[in-house]
Design an enzyme around this catalytic site. Structure first.
Site, PDB file in Angstrom:
ATOM      1  N   TYR A 306       0.813  -1.221   0.000  1.00 22.06           N
ATOM      2  CA  TYR A 306       0.000   0.000   0.000  1.00 22.06           C
ATOM      3  C   TYR A 306       0.842   1.264   0.000  1.00 22.06           C
ATOM      4  O   TYR A 306       0.299   2.351   0.206  1.00 22.06           O
ATOM      5  CB  TYR A 306      -0.882   0.072   1.252  1.00 22.06           C
ATOM      6  CG  TYR A 306      -1.759  -1.118   1.524  1.00 22.06           C
ATOM      7  CD1 TYR A 306      -2.811  -1.449   0.674  1.00 22.06           C
ATOM      8  CD2 TYR A 306      -1.563  -1.897   2.661  1.00 22.06           C
ATOM      9  CE1 TYR A 306      -3.642  -2.523   0.951  1.00 22.06           C
ATOM     10  CE2 TYR A 306      -2.389  -2.974   2.947  1.00 22.06           C
ATOM     11  CZ  TYR A 306      -3.427  -3.278   2.086  1.00 22.06           C
ATOM     12  OH  TYR A 306      -4.242  -4.336   2.377  1.00 22.06           O
ATOM     13  N   CYS A 332      14.269 -12.636  -0.850  1.00 24.39           N
ATOM     14  CA  CYS A 332      14.694 -12.542  -2.244  1.00 24.39           C
ATOM     15  C   CYS A 332      13.572 -11.995  -3.094  1.00 24.39           C
ATOM     16  O   CYS A 332      12.873 -12.718  -3.794  1.00 24.39           O
ATOM     17  CB  CYS A 332      15.165 -13.898  -2.744  1.00 24.39           C
ATOM     18  SG  CYS A 332      16.782 -14.272  -2.091  1.00 24.39           S
ATOM     19  N   GLU A 333      13.406 -10.700  -2.997  1.00 23.08           N
ATOM     20  CA  GLU A 333      12.347  -9.955  -3.669  1.00 23.08           C
ATOM     21  C   GLU A 333      12.552  -8.550  -3.105  1.00 23.08           C
ATOM     22  O   GLU A 333      12.948  -8.416  -1.959  1.00 23.08           O
ATOM     23  CB  GLU A 333      10.991 -10.511  -3.227  1.00 23.08           C
ATOM     24  CG  GLU A 333       9.784  -9.856  -3.821  1.00 23.08           C
ATOM     25  CD  GLU A 333       9.373 -10.422  -5.172  1.00 23.08           C
ATOM     26  OE1 GLU A 333       9.170  -9.605  -6.076  1.00 23.08           O
ATOM     27  OE2 GLU A 333       9.275 -11.648  -5.334  1.00 23.08           O
TER      28      GLU A 333
END
Ligand SMILES: *Cc1c(COP(=O)(O)O)cnc(C)c1O
Length: 404
Positions: A306, A332-333
């Protein structure tokens, strides 16, 4: 006013229970609830805590003891509320896109139900007719809320039956002699302008005369809480005044006084919550000084989902010189919690606390990257109680069926 938990207390809890850890302060929940009941004390108003914000069973029990009712968004939340000891007549199931079997289940459990589709309204009529009171969730076609993802009442929203389909609603009500006890609207989250609720009342009063069994008007939740310095909270006393005036200007044509319901979620539990993480690594780059903590959007998704702002403090070095950092997670992102944020000098091993983490924090957490979910702690009467243990490795395999 409930004194906020101190940095020393939080450091202590992090040391005892490890990180990442969510900490909830019971007295702060009580303070928020009292703000509502005090402001509305001269009116016939009931508050249903929208429990999808935070469902730990201890939180539900605490809120039950405070005297609030509970609003559920799934049949399992209804069952959790019953487990917490709420009697069925203090439970409301505001449904959204659910199969009819869940509505039947809710009916069998004896709770209040808001139906949000013509299809389910018709099935309800066919099966139960006038025998069980039921509410209708309407879509008022009002735009409100802090972010499109959390706006639910506008003209493109999936939520509720659009008010412009009132003719069809009335056909069904007459055909099956439905006992409509409640009309519901919920326009979104983080609504700071109380006029939005007044507009909602105006929309409802246009159609109220059609419903002779009406007892309740449910205006939903969405009260705003301050996240950053300078943010405001929804003006609850002003809301109470405006709602009182609106109802005085629109007496119920049926003559019976209508009870007003609200469903605050975030307002009740956001500020009670602290999320403590520990700094794994510091990384200097040309773009930023990265602070990687032992968490990520797997534990607190609001910043990534958001664009939410959470105030962060380095509780291990409260007097360190201010520097600018980018606080990120360890999954891992890309999982940025805060970009270019001023913090007291951060060192590896320091504890960083995210404020206002009670609502939609733990509740939206996952085991993404096969990491464990955070521990939860409830501080009540000055004592810290562990209310959820940390996952263990077996939890990652639980429910998996090894066929190879
Ligand atoms: C989510 C929800 C609420 C609570 O919204 P908050 O912004 O947390 O106050 C209330 N009513 C319904 C029907 C909801 O889905």
């Amino acid at each position: 006013m409930a004194q906020a938990l101190s940095s020393e207390q939080l450091v202590d809890i992090a040391g005892t229970y490890g990180t990442p850890v969510y900490v909830y302060h019971a007295e702060k929940i009580e303070e928020q609830y009292r703000k509502l009941t005090t402001a509305f004390s001269n009116t016939n108003t009931v508050f249903f805590y929208a429990c999808k914000a935070l469902t730990n069973i201890n939180i539900l029990k605490h809120i039950k003891e405070l005297g609030a009712n509970v609003d559920c968004s799934s049949i399992n939340e209804v069952k959790l509320a019953l487990h917490a000891g709420f009697p069925p007549n203090r439970i409301l199931y505001t449904s959204n896109g659910i199969g009819f079997s869940e509505i039947e289940e809710a009916k069998n459990l004896g709770v209040y139900i808001n139906i949000d589709s013509l299809s389910n309204l018709e099935k309800f009529g066919q099966k139960f007719g006038h025998s069980y009171p039921v509410g209708i969730r309407l879509r008022p076609n009002i735009m409100a809320g802090g972010n499109l993802k959390i706006s639910t009442g506008h003209e493109k929203s999936k939520f509720g039956i659009p008010v412009d389909q009132i003719e069809t609603i009335l056909e069904l009500v007459n055909k099956y002699n439905l006992r409509i006890c409640d009309l519901h609207i919920h326009t979104g989250s983080e609504i700071k302008d109380v006029e939005v609720f007044v507009k909602g009342i105006e929309v409802l009063f246009n159609i109220i005369p059609h419903f002779k069994d009406l007892e309740f008007i449910d205006l939903g939740g969405g009260f705003k809480v301050p996240y950053k310095d300078g943010d405001v909270e929804t003006d609850i006393p002003l809301l109470a005044q405006k709602v009182g005036e609106a109802f005085a200007n629109h007496p119920n044509p049926g003559g019976k006084p209508l009870q007003v319901w609200f469903e605050p979620g975030k307002f009740m539990v956001s500020e009670c919550g602290y999320f403590i993480t520990q700094v794994n690594v510091m990384k200097e780059t040309s773009a930023a000084t990265f602070v990687s903590v032992d968490s990520g959007f797997n534990h607190l998704i609001r910043p990534m989902f958001y664009d939410a702002y959470h105030r962060i403090e380095n509780i291990s070095n409260p007097n360190g010189p201010k520097k600018t950092y980018s606080v990120v997670g360890n999954i891992c992102e890309t999982d940025t919690f805060a970009w270019h944020r001023e913090l007291n000098e951060v060192r590896e091993g320091d504890y960083l606390v995210f404020y206002n983490a009670g609502a939609y924090g733990f509740e939206m957490s996952s085991n993404f990257n096969s990491r464990y979910k955070p521990v939860e702690i409830l501080v009540k009467d000055g004592t810290a109680h562990q209310i959820r243990k940390r996952d263990v490795f077996e939890d990652l395999l639980r429910n998996q069926i090894e066929v190879l």
